[in-house]
Design a protein around this motif. Structure first.
Motif, short mmCIF file in Angstrom:
data_model
loop_
_atom_site.label_atom_id
_atom_site.label_comp_id
_atom_site.label_asym_id
_atom_site.label_seq_id
_atom_site.Cartn_x
_atom_site.Cartn_y
_atom_site.Cartn_z
N GLN A 46 21.22 46.55 8.82
CA GLN A 46 22.84 46.42 9.75
C GLN A 46 22.15 46.41 11.18
OE1 GLN A 46 25.44 46.04 9.17
NE2 GLN A 46 27.10 46.89 9.55
N MET A 81 32.55 48.39 12.49
CA MET A 81 31.70 47.80 12.28
C MET A 81 33.01 46.69 12.58
SD MET A 81 28.71 48.81 9.91
CE MET A 81 28.85 50.50 9.29
N ARG A 123 24.18 37.96 -6.94
CA ARG A 123 23.19 39.28 -6.78
C ARG A 123 23.38 39.65 -7.92
NH1 ARG A 123 26.00 38.64 -2.71
NH2 ARG A 123 25.36 38.84 -0.83
N ASP A 181 25.46 30.50 5.77
CA ASP A 181 26.91 31.61 5.57
C ASP A 181 27.76 31.42 7.44
OD1 ASP A 181 27.79 33.36 3.83
OD2 ASP A 181 27.46 34.84 5.19
N GLY A 198 34.97 37.92 -5.06
CA GLY A 198 33.09 37.94 -4.91
C GLY A 198 32.66 36.43 -6.05
N LYS A 199 31.39 36.40 -5.21
CA LYS A 199 30.93 34.79 -5.79
C LYS A 199 29.87 35.56 -7.36
CE LYS A 199 29.74 33.49 -1.80
NZ LYS A 199 30.55 34.46 -0.89
N PHE A 234 21.16 31.54 2.00
CA PHE A 234 22.14 32.10 2.17
C PHE A 234 22.93 32.13 3.70
CE2 PHE A 234 24.80 35.62 0.69
CZ PHE A 234 25.87 34.64 0.27
N HIS A 264 26.30 45.91 -3.13
CA HIS A 264 26.94 45.11 -2.03
C HIS A 264 28.38 45.43 -1.58
CE1 HIS A 264 27.95 40.85 -1.16
NE2 HIS A 264 28.75 39.77 -1.51
N TYR A 269 29.78 48.13 -1.23
CA TYR A 269 29.96 48.85 -0.83
C TYR A 269 29.76 48.13 0.68
CZ TYR A 269 26.01 51.64 2.04
OH TYR A 269 25.06 50.90 2.15
N SER A 270 28.79 47.45 1.10
CA SER A 270 27.89 47.57 2.18
C SER A 270 29.17 46.61 2.44
CB SER A 270 26.88 46.46 2.02
OG SER A 270 26.71 45.25 2.01
N ASP A 288 30.89 47.45 6.33
CA ASP A 288 30.45 46.54 6.88
C ASP A 288 32.28 46.16 7.63
OD1 ASP A 288 28.80 44.74 8.35
OD2 ASP A 288 29.29 42.99 7.90
N ARG A 315 37.24 38.29 0.38
CA ARG A 315 37.78 38.04 -0.90
C ARG A 315 38.95 37.48 -0.83
NH1 ARG A 315 34.14 42.44 -4.30
NH2 ARG A 315 31.96 40.85 -3.28
N LYS A 359 18.63 42.39 6.47
CA LYS A 359 19.98 43.03 6.03
C LYS A 359 20.70 41.89 4.83
CE LYS A 359 24.58 42.22 8.05
NZ LYS A 359 25.75 42.12 9.16
N THR A 360 20.17 40.41 4.90
CA THR A 360 20.93 40.49 3.21
C THR A 360 20.22 39.69 2.77
OG1 THR A 360 22.36 38.94 4.66
CG2 THR A 360 22.41 38.25 2.51
C1 GRG Z 1 25.59 51.99 8.93
C2 GRG Z 1 23.96 51.11 9.51
C3 GRG Z 1 24.62 51.34 8.65
C4 GRG Z 1 24.58 50.65 6.96
C5 GRG Z 1 25.47 50.50 5.85
C6 GRG Z 1 27.14 48.25 5.95
C7 GRG Z 1 26.09 48.55 5.56
C8 GRG Z 1 25.71 49.42 5.42
C9 GRG Z 1 25.33 47.02 5.32
C10 GRG Z 1 26.25 45.06 5.94
C11 GRG Z 1 25.35 44.61 4.87
C12 GRG Z 1 25.74 43.19 5.20
C13 GRG Z 1 27.32 43.20 5.08
C14 GRG Z 1 25.43 42.06 5.17
C15 GRG Z 1 25.94 40.57 4.50
C16 GRG Z 1 25.20 40.35 3.70
C17 GRG Z 1 26.03 39.27 3.18
C18 GRG Z 1 26.07 37.49 3.45
C19 GRG Z 1 27.64 38.96 2.76
C20 GRG Z 1 28.35 38.12 2.31
O1 GRG Z 1 28.14 38.37 0.63
P1 GRG Z 1 28.39 37.10 -0.37
O2 GRG Z 1 29.05 35.86 0.55
O3 GRG Z 1 29.70 37.51 -0.90
O4 GRG Z 1 27.92 37.10 -1.56
P2 GRG Z 1 30.80 37.67 -1.55
O5 GRG Z 1 32.51 38.00 -1.81
O6 GRG Z 1 31.20 36.87 -2.56
O7 GRG Z 1 30.26 38.94 -2.88
#
Ligand code: GRG
Length: 310
Positions: free
Chosen positions: A174, A104, A61, A238, A57-58, A234, A92, A94-95, A99, A111, A197-198
């Protein structure tokens, strides 16, 4: 280089600084997860938590949170600050674990490694992800206390995290994303979805750092504008990466086309999307300047977010 030195520096090597931050965040996350393992977590769930949180992970956050705290004059101890940042990385992580679940996006790689559920199973990954939410909130309160925040400020820090992670933020985004399957979103709908979401968690990273430092309202507001602009940039980056980077660079399979997702690349083309992201970065940096929030790291991070290759 310490987070404090990075915040004060006038010129520095961002990549070196990022590598240093990632290494120290890894150690802090290991400590935080270890504390929960000893107390509450069954070993099989703990293994899934470790898989999802550690070793990659980067840490964007975390780095934004740490930088905002220092930029707003926070002078608490580095380890307590990293624990505050760890709370964001837990939410982050857990999400990402959820995801990637088969219900999903059904991700195979994350990673650069098999996703958590491919190694530890779907039900353990689901349990581990849910366990990480209260773990994160508890960690944030504990860290705010260790940073010397008075109780009302600690409460505000926790509230920022909960609001951004919940239905009015990341979870809501999400949910919109799931509803958008098979539909073509316009620019406004796409910005709203990704803002939740982000963007919400990225903006909260900055707001939590600023609030914990006891920043003035104008500084918190400026960091919020910066966070939302950088969050959008961001997401656009992506989309560009999903269309242009290799599996090796991304550490996961590109999936937007396969999942028929609405993206900024589909809306504006590659060059149009890149230009749109650059405009958001300029807006982010202008917000810092307008409120005289001086941080070499935050300025550099805004550019990094669109120049990165993973
Ligand atoms: C069940 C409705 C429901 C929600 C559960 C799954 C979830 C919660 C939320 C999903 C949020 C999500 C995956 C957002 C994407 C954000 C994103 C751009 C992720 C990539 O982030 P990076 O690039 O990842 O910072 P690293 O790996 O570098 O940490």
């Amino acid at each position: 280089m310490s987070a404090r030195a990075g915040a004060r520096a006038t010129s520095f090597e961002l990549e070196v600084y990022l590598a240093d931050c990632r290494e120290s965040m890894e150690a802090t996350l290991r400590t935080v997860v270890g504390r929960w393992e000893e107390r509450d977590l069954p070993e099989d769930v703990a293994a899934a938590v470790r898989h999802g949180v550690l070793g990659g992970g980067k840490r964007v956050r975390a780095i934004l949170c740490i930088s905002a705290y220092r930029a707003c004059g926070g002078d608490g101890p580095d380890e307590a600050l990293r624990e505050l940042a760890a709370a964001l990385e837990l939410i982050h992580a857990y999400s990402l674990m959820h995801d990637d679940l088969p219900c999903m996006d059904d991700g195979e790689l994350r990673r650069g490694r098999p996703t958590t559920h491919r190694v530890h199973g779907v039900s353990r990954t689901a349990v581990a992800g849910v366990a990480m939410i209260p773990m994160a909130v508890h960690t944030a309160f504990r860290a705010a206390e260790a940073l010397g925040c008075p109780p009302d400020r600690a409460r505000d820090v926790g509230r920022e995290l909960c609001r951004a992670a919940g239905a009015g933020g990341m979870v809501g985004g999400q949910a919109l994303d799931l509803l958008a399957e098979g539909k073509e979103l316009d620019e406004g709908e796409l910005a709203h979805l990704h803002g939740l979401k982000t963007g919400a968690l990225l903006a909260a990273s900055l707001r939590m750092g600023a609030v914990a430092a006891g920043a003035e309202a104008r500084e918190v507001d400026a960091l919020d504008v910066y966070g939302r602009a950088v969050g959008l940039a961001f997401q656009i980056a992506d989309d560009v990466l999903d269309a242009t980077a290799t599996v090796g660079e991304l550490g996961k399979q590109p999936s937007d086309r396969q999942l028929h997702k609405s993206t900024y690349v589909a809306l504006h083309g590659l060059e149009g999307a890149r230009a749109r992201a650059r405009r958001e970065v300029e807006r982010a940096v202008a917000a810092l300047e307008g409120a005289e929030v001086r941080s070499v790291v935050l300025r550099a991070m805004a550019r990094y977010i669109i120049d990165r290759r993973w």
